[in-house]
Design a protein around this motif. Structure first.
Motif, short mmCIF file in Angstrom:
data_model
loop_
_atom_site.label_atom_id
_atom_site.label_comp_id
_atom_site.label_asym_id
_atom_site.label_seq_id
_atom_site.Cartn_x
_atom_site.Cartn_y
_atom_site.Cartn_z
N GLY A 1 42.33 35.28 42.37
CA GLY A 1 42.75 35.84 43.67
C GLY A 1 43.86 36.84 43.41
N TYR A 2 44.29 37.51 44.78
CA TYR A 2 45.13 38.56 44.71
C TYR A 2 46.65 38.01 44.58
CZ TYR A 2 41.13 41.44 45.68
OH TYR A 2 39.83 41.94 45.68
N THR A 3 47.36 38.30 43.92
CA THR A 3 48.87 37.95 43.89
C THR A 3 49.66 38.02 45.08
OG1 THR A 3 48.87 38.30 41.40
CG2 THR A 3 50.87 37.71 42.52
N ASP A 4 50.26 37.06 45.58
CA ASP A 4 50.94 36.68 46.66
C ASP A 4 50.45 37.43 47.96
OD1 ASP A 4 53.18 35.99 45.08
OD2 ASP A 4 53.77 38.06 44.55
N ASP A 5 48.95 37.24 47.99
CA ASP A 5 48.37 37.70 49.15
C ASP A 5 47.05 36.56 49.46
OD1 ASP A 5 47.06 38.96 51.40
OD2 ASP A 5 47.63 40.84 50.53
N PRO A 6 47.56 35.38 49.87
CA PRO A 6 46.53 34.35 50.15
C PRO A 6 45.39 34.88 51.33
CG PRO A 6 48.62 33.64 51.09
CD PRO A 6 48.76 34.67 50.13
N MET A 7 45.90 35.56 52.21
CA MET A 7 44.91 36.21 53.31
C MET A 7 43.87 37.16 52.73
SD MET A 7 47.54 36.59 56.69
CE MET A 7 46.16 37.10 57.50
N LYS A 8 44.54 37.98 52.00
CA LYS A 8 43.35 38.65 51.37
C LYS A 8 42.56 38.08 50.42
CE LYS A 8 42.73 42.97 48.59
NZ LYS A 8 41.54 43.40 49.23
N THR A 9 43.08 37.22 49.73
CA THR A 9 41.97 36.39 48.61
C THR A 9 41.07 35.67 49.61
OG1 THR A 9 43.83 36.04 47.33
CG2 THR A 9 42.10 34.55 47.16
N ALA A 10 41.52 35.08 50.66
CA ALA A 10 40.63 34.18 51.49
C ALA A 10 39.46 35.03 52.36
CB ALA A 10 41.38 33.58 52.66
N ALA A 11 40.02 36.20 52.22
CA ALA A 11 38.95 37.30 52.95
C ALA A 11 37.68 37.52 52.10
CB ALA A 11 39.45 38.51 53.40
N THR A 12 37.88 37.24 50.75
CA THR A 12 36.78 37.47 49.74
C THR A 12 35.93 36.25 49.71
OG1 THR A 12 37.69 36.53 47.96
CG2 THR A 12 38.31 38.92 48.34
N LEU A 13 35.98 35.35 50.49
CA LEU A 13 35.09 34.10 50.23
C LEU A 13 34.30 33.87 51.92
CD1 LEU A 13 37.76 31.82 48.59
CD2 LEU A 13 35.82 32.86 47.66
N ARG A 14 33.32 33.55 51.63
CA ARG A 14 32.53 33.10 52.70
C ARG A 14 31.85 31.73 52.39
NH1 ARG A 14 28.30 37.27 54.57
NH2 ARG A 14 30.24 38.52 55.45
N GLY A 15 31.97 30.76 52.98
CA GLY A 15 31.27 29.72 52.61
C GLY A 15 31.55 29.30 51.11
N ASP A 16 30.27 29.25 50.39
CA ASP A 16 30.29 28.85 49.14
C ASP A 16 30.30 30.28 48.09
OD1 ASP A 16 30.28 26.34 49.60
OD2 ASP A 16 28.16 26.01 49.51
N PHE A 17 30.43 31.33 48.50
CA PHE A 17 30.13 32.76 48.05
C PHE A 17 31.60 33.41 47.98
CE2 PHE A 17 26.24 31.34 49.60
CZ PHE A 17 25.45 31.32 48.39
N TYR A 18 31.68 34.33 46.97
CA TYR A 18 32.64 35.36 46.51
C TYR A 18 31.88 36.70 47.07
CZ TYR A 18 34.95 39.28 44.61
OH TYR A 18 35.64 40.69 44.29
N LEU A 19 32.53 37.49 48.03
CA LEU A 19 31.99 38.75 48.64
C LEU A 19 32.52 39.85 47.70
CD1 LEU A 19 32.33 38.26 52.46
CD2 LEU A 19 30.41 37.66 51.10
N THR A 20 31.54 40.61 47.27
CA THR A 20 31.77 41.80 46.53
C THR A 20 32.29 42.95 47.44
OG1 THR A 20 29.44 42.81 46.67
CG2 THR A 20 30.13 41.12 44.71
N GLY A 21 31.80 42.74 48.55
CA GLY A 21 32.29 44.08 49.45
C GLY A 21 31.33 44.96 49.56
N ASP A 22 30.11 44.82 48.85
CA ASP A 22 28.84 45.90 48.84
C ASP A 22 27.51 45.09 49.45
OD1 ASP A 22 30.39 47.59 47.48
OD2 ASP A 22 29.89 46.61 45.21
N ARG A 23 26.92 45.94 50.07
CA ARG A 23 25.54 45.49 50.40
C ARG A 23 24.25 45.86 49.57
NH1 ARG A 23 25.53 42.86 55.34
NH2 ARG A 23 23.74 44.19 56.04
N GLY A 24 23.58 45.11 49.41
CA GLY A 24 22.27 45.15 48.41
C GLY A 24 21.21 44.79 48.89
N ILE A 25 20.05 44.80 48.00
CA ILE A 25 18.76 44.18 48.36
C ILE A 25 18.26 43.69 47.01
CG2 ILE A 25 16.23 44.58 48.79
CD1 ILE A 25 17.41 47.05 50.73
N VAL A 26 17.51 42.58 46.99
CA VAL A 26 16.87 42.09 45.72
C VAL A 26 15.47 42.37 45.97
CG1 VAL A 26 16.87 39.58 46.36
CG2 VAL A 26 16.95 40.41 43.82
N ASP A 27 14.80 42.71 44.82
CA ASP A 27 13.28 42.81 44.93
C ASP A 27 12.29 41.50 44.23
OD1 ASP A 27 13.12 43.08 42.25
OD2 ASP A 27 12.74 45.26 42.09
#
Length: 583
Positions: free
Chosen positions: A437-463
């Protein structure tokens, strides 16, 4: 790790890196000898990868010093541990034994003259000079926490980092010392100058090392959850003045070194990333040295294509790692004038690389460029690994340490061909290699999670073949030539200029840098007409003075108004889509 485990490592292929509260696989769980690996059987290799986590580990004593013993025992390490050159012909070559000798003396300086204890924070801002590597290793030996920074930091940047991190010591050059003095923090115990001269209030690095006496240093026992390095990173969800710092420790990422960098003790690796970025720790310290490879460094204060090509042709560099921007610039040169007799493996990371660049490089050098995709928080997520079929434009397949998926807003895993968020599975077990997580910033750390996943902040496609393709950022941060640039900081700098009433900063496509900073500017009523090109240059120079120079807008467009939401927020997405032709 026990000594028997460490000795068993000596014939193994094993990478390592400083990152954010992650864990260290046991050395005796690594696979294979220090020879180039083939990644043609992707599924079985990924399935069999099962690293363990020891309770104690110190990279300096448990890895570097083991290579020193191998040197003493007559093992054939044909290259130096560190090979540093300048454009003027100066060279420094250190064996692992010499690296150990010098780094232990620097460790004694940190513990002695600087009066630092385990856990104290050390800010290090130096260009590509040998002292940067010595301080890295010395901090590991003493258990002090390293905070690297780029030499392009402004006084404002330095002040923010000192106050936020509560660093007890700063080590820098005479070019940045005046900036430090203008913003010095009360937390600092020591200011150390790496220079031939002296400065009032500063300790001289060279003199301290000379007076440090014996190179003996008591080993510091490092637990797996001890913080080792802190990296400031551009805020993805917060204004840049709220930049966060991330906590980290040693981690061993076997997969990266074995199958992406493909290093052995006979290799000479040149990674030319800035010393302030995490990629420098990854590929200029830990990955090469845990393999017994040579770290090659060119001082090169300013990037120059001809210098890079001449260096690749002159020295026995086998592995070259650089950002796509560098490759884009290199292929514009006359490559037929150079012969790269030793070069065997080329890798790229930091941003997507254009297929046209990859093809041109392969045509003139006979070598493919193996792309890697990752973050400071994750290390390598996906890559084109040695032996794997390369799909130009793709960032390859997932590293064995992660379960990578493309998901929608409801955390549903999307089928091939559907665009979504690039995410890493975090449950039922969080990956050892993912930051906590981000030190002393639980809100920003929480924003990287959605359900069971860590969000990279990027969009993509898998073939259909399991290859991942980068689409773009899902936030407003601009990725230009490997630099992450927050729009708010640039907008804040622009608005300080008397002619600027308002601005919006977004990414804009660029054939060399991938994307660059573009500013849409609304001028004040008080603005008197002048040459637009002259005003553009004036605004660019203004931003360079207010913030780090690499953040200035390379494109500026004057507009009457900016698109906004009902609540008055600027719609950067609309402007960005306009720039990228996605309206």
């Amino acid at each position: 790790c026990t000594m028997s485990t460490l000795l068993s490592f000596c014939g193994l292929k094993l990478p390592s890196k400083l990152l954010h509260r992650v864990s260290i696989p046991s050395l005796n769980q690594c696979y294979g000898a220090c020879t180039p690996q083939n990644f043609s059987d992707y599924d079985s290799i990924k399935q069999d990868f099962r690293p363990a986590v020891p309770e104690h580990f110190n990279f300096a004593t448990d890895i570097l010093d083991v290579w020193t013993e191998r040197e003493k025992n007559g093992s054939q390490l044909s290259n130096p541990a560190l090979w540093w050159v300048t454009g003027e012909g100066e060279e420094i070559r250190w064996s692992f034994e010499e690296l150990g000798f010098h780094s232990r003396k620097v460790a004694n300086v940190l513990s002695g003259a600087c009066d630092l204890q385990r856990g104290d924070r050390v800010m290090l801002i130096l260009p590509r000079i040998p002292e940067w590597w010595l301080v890295n290793v010395a901090c590991i030996r003493t258990g002090t926490v390293l905070i690297p920074g780029t030499s392009q930091l402004t006084a404002k940047d330095i002040k923010h980092r000192l106050e936020t991190s509560k660093a007890r010591c700063i080590i820098t050059s005479d070019s940045l010392a005046p900036l430090v003095d203008s913003v010095s923090s009360d937390c600092l115990k020591a200011k150390v100058l790496v220079s031939q001269g002296s400065r009032e209030g500063w300790l001289n690095f060279g003199e301290l090392v000379r007076l440090s006496g014996s190179d003996g240093h008591v080993k510091v026992c490092t637990l797996q959850h001890c913080v080792s390095v802190l990296y400031f990173t551009e805020a993805l969800y917060l204004p840049p003045e709220n930049k966060v710092w991330v906590d980290g420790e040693m981690t061993t990422v076997v997969f990266v070194d074995r199958y992406w960098l493909d290093l052995t003790p006979t290799d000479v690796m040149w990674n030319n990333s800035d010393t302030g970025w995490a990629k420098s720790a990854w590929s200029s310290v830990f990955a090469p040295w845990i393999q017994g490879s040579c770290v090659f460094v060119h001082h090169m204060l300013r990037f120059d294509c001809k210098t890079v090509l001449e260096t690749l042709a002159k020295f026995p560099i086998t592995t070259f790692c650089s950002a796509p921007t560098v490759y884009r610039m290199l292929v514009q040169e006359d490559l037929t004038r150079y012969q790269f007799k030793s070069l065997q493996h080329c890798v790229s990371a930091g941003e997507p690389i254009n297929p046209e660049v990859m093809e041109t490089w392969r045509l003139h050098t006979g070598l493919d460029i193996y792309e890697g995709y990752g973050q400071t928080e994750t290390v390598l997520i996906c890559g084109s690994f040695k032996g794997m079929k390369i799909k130009q434009g793709s960032m390859g397949k997932p590293s064995a340490v992660y379960d990578v998926q493309i998901i929608d807003e409801d955390c549903n895993i999307l089928p091939p061909g559907k665009e979504g968020d690039i995410a890493l599975s975090c449950k039922p077990r969080r990956p050892h290699f993912l930051f906590s997580g981000y030190t002393d910033d639980p809100m920003k750390t929480a924003a990287t999670l959605r359900g069971d996943f860590y969000l990279t902040g990027d969009r993509g496609i898998v073939d259909e073949d399991g290859y991942f393709w980068f689409v773009g950022r899902s936030d407003d941060v601009i990725l230009s030539a490997g630099y992450h640039i927050g729009p708010f900081e640039v907008e804040s700098a622009l608005i300080e200029h008397p002619t600027v009433a308002e601005s919006a900063v977004v990414s804009s496509p660029d054939p060399i840098r991938g994307e660059v900073v573009k500013a849409f500017v609304v001028l004040t009523d008080a603005y008197t007409s002048q040459d637009p090109e002259k005003l553009v240059a004036e605004l660019q120079e203004h931003v360079k003075k207010v913030t780090a120079p690499y953040k200035y807008p390379r494109k500026i467009e004057f507009v009457e108004k900016l698109p906004k939401t009902i609540s008055g927020k600027i719609r950067r997405t609309e402007l960005r889509s306009q720039e990228w032709g996605k309206r």
